[in-house]
Design an enzyme around this catalytic site. Structure first.
Site, PDB file in Angstrom:
ATOM      1  N   HIS A 167       0.926  -1.183   0.077  1.00 48.52           N
ATOM      2  CA  HIS A 167      -0.055  -0.174  -0.029  1.00 48.52           C
ATOM      3  C   HIS A 167       0.820   1.284  -0.053  1.00 48.52           C
ATOM      4  CE1 HIS A 167      -3.401  -2.529   1.585  1.00 48.52           C
ATOM      5  NE2 HIS A 167      -3.621  -2.384   0.418  1.00 48.52           N
ATOM      6  N   GLU A 170       2.214   3.489   3.009  1.00 50.18           N
ATOM      7  CA  GLU A 170       2.381   2.863   4.375  1.00 50.18           C
ATOM      8  C   GLU A 170       4.024   3.174   4.373  1.00 50.18           C
ATOM      9  OE1 GLU A 170       0.031  -0.699   4.445  1.00 50.18           O
ATOM     10  OE2 GLU A 170      -1.824   0.593   4.300  1.00 50.18           O
ATOM     11  N   HIS A 296       2.363  -3.720   6.901  1.00 47.48           N
ATOM     12  CA  HIS A 296       1.353  -2.649   6.675  1.00 47.48           C
ATOM     13  C   HIS A 296       1.550  -1.739   7.649  1.00 47.48           C
ATOM     14  CE1 HIS A 296      -0.768  -4.417   2.961  1.00 47.48           C
ATOM     15  NE2 HIS A 296      -0.115  -5.452   3.396  1.00 47.48           N
ATOM     16  N   GLU A 369       0.369  -4.894  11.086  1.00 46.41           N
ATOM     17  CA  GLU A 369      -0.286  -3.566  10.762  1.00 46.41           C
ATOM     18  C   GLU A 369       0.879  -2.790  11.930  1.00 46.41           C
ATOM     19  OE1 GLU A 369      -1.783  -2.031   8.573  1.00 46.41           O
ATOM     20  OE2 GLU A 369      -3.212  -3.910   7.840  1.00 46.41           O
TER      21      GLU A 369
HETATM   22 ZN   LIG Z   1      -1.908  -1.811   3.961  1.00 46.73          ZN
END
Ligand SMILES: [Zn+2]
Length: 410
Positions: A167, A170, A296, A369
């Site tokens: 992404h 990020e 992420h 994350e």
């Molecule tokens: Zn992500």
């Protein structure tokens, strides 16, 4: 949740965004930032399925960007949306950025990532090998750095993969992969743990899976809040993988949406290239890569498959295998202070990298994350560069646990 107290911080962040260097050409606003308290994964899945841009989840509070139409739709469905900010207006042209916005120069641009990897191979030629999994849509090589003793040889050692920056916005994750590179090259010969793993594993690091999106996100002198790749209106690379692609309401078929799954599985060149690299690690009928983390931001979570179903077990996931994910995931989370859970406990996703890695290759595959736990909307993607050191070092222990697990029978 103290959500009223957070409003001033959101406004401060927005002022900072808006007073940064003016963008080259202003485009459309992506919408507004909302928070909504949810009771369960089914509610969160219902919200995510409208194609809104989910930013983070914490204690049932979902933060996302929605356009006016999506917000109306959700309110009509009974969700109580609290508007907490405005998404930035995006530039419509995107010259290659010279650097990150002022004050965040500690983050690495694509050119700087490339230079770091080349330097690592110059300094540590015997234990590194730099190659490419293919090219991004805009033609940037997707770097793969192998770290192992006798790196030029394909030895019979468990292989481990770390991927970052699927992404675009990020950026802290790219720094995480660079931390792994730096630690396992500079530490070789002096740090006993590092030396042991470099001698007994083949470590692959892909610092940026989505370099086009990352470069676009920092173009125009301010952050764009961009998630997808730059193919057409953008595909969400992490909804484009080919295991149960688009099966279960965990992605969007609308190319304008932030979770657009692509026109078919692996229509995103980036997912296709990385998948081909992983496929290429099948040697003599056996997948050599046994463990994987995809990094992420944000929410401070350790997640494991499957994402496409809320069931703990499913085709290709026995109770014993689900327990191993849960056990290792909990150990990983204990090492870094994140919260461990099955991915679909947040909300259902389909076409994710974890589902494919496990579903197709039985690779022990986690999503991290990273920092922060709670990010004030889009601000959460842009922690100051002073956080790079502590927030990447925070995962050293988890990386070591995964490297250990790579050698355990699955
Ligand atoms: Zn992500």
């Amino acid at each position: 949740m103290g959500s009223t107290r957070r409003v001033p911080a959101v406004l401060t962040g927005l002022v900072l965004l808006l007073t940064a260097t003016a963008p080259a050409t202003a485009g459309e606003s992506a919408g507004s930032v909302y928070e909504v308290d949810t009771a369960n994964a089914a509610q969160r899945t219902e919200i995510a399925a409208t194609g809104v841009d989910v930013l983070g989840v914490r204690d049932g509070t979902l933060t996302f960007v929605a356009g006016p139409e999506q917000a109306r739709e959700l309110r009509a469905d009974g969700f109580r949306l609290q508007r907490v900010g405005e998404a930035p207006t995006r530039v419509t042209d995107a010259a290659a950025p010279a650097d990150f916005p002022s004050g965040d120069e500690g983050y690495h641009t694509y050119a700087e990532v490339t230079a770091e990897l080349e330097q690592a191979t110059r300094d540590h030629g015997d234990i590194t090998r730099l190659s490419s999994a293919g090219e991004s849509f805009e033609g940037r090589p997707l770097h793969v750095l192998k770290i192992s003793d006798n790196a030029a040889a394909d030895e019979d050692e468990p292989e481990v993969l770390f991927t970052c920056n699927q992404h675009a916005r990020e950026h802290l994750t790219t720094e995480m992969c660079l931390r792994i590179v730096q630690r396992f090259t500079d530490g070789y010969g002096s740090d006993a743990t590092v030396t042991g793993f470099v001698d007994s594993r083949e470590i692959y690091v892909i610092p940026t899976v989505n370099p086009d999106g990352a470069e676009y996100d920092i173009s125009g002198g301010q952050y764009q809040g961009w998630r997808k790749n730059r193919q057409g209106q953008g595909t969400d690379v992490n909804r484009n993988w080919g295991h149960r692609w688009g099966c279960c309401g965990g992605s969007s078929d609308d190319s304008a949406d932030e979770t657009f799954r692509g026109t078919e599985a692996f229509s995103s060149l980036e997912a296709r290239a990385v998948a081909s690299f992983v496929d290429s690690r099948v040697v003599g009928g056996a997948q050599q890569i046994t463990a994987h983390i995809d990094f992420h931001t944000y929410s401070e979570l350790v997640l494991w498959p499957y994402g496409y179903t809320t069931d703990d077990t499913a085709e290709g996931m026995s109770p014993e295998q689900a327990k191993r994910f849960s056990d290792v995931g909990t150990e990983l989370a204990n090492s870094n202070g994140y919260t461990p859970q099955q991915s679909s406990d947040l909300y259902v996703t389909d076409g994710s990298i974890n589902d494919w890695m496990w579903g197709e290759h039985r690779i022990l595959s986690f999503t991290f994350e990273m920092y922060p736990a709670d990010g004030n909307g889009l601000d959460g993607f842009y922690p100051p560069d002073e956080q790079i050191g502590p927030q990447t070092a925070r995962n050293d222990g988890a990386v070591d646990i995964l490297l250990r697990e790579a050698g355990e029978p699955g």
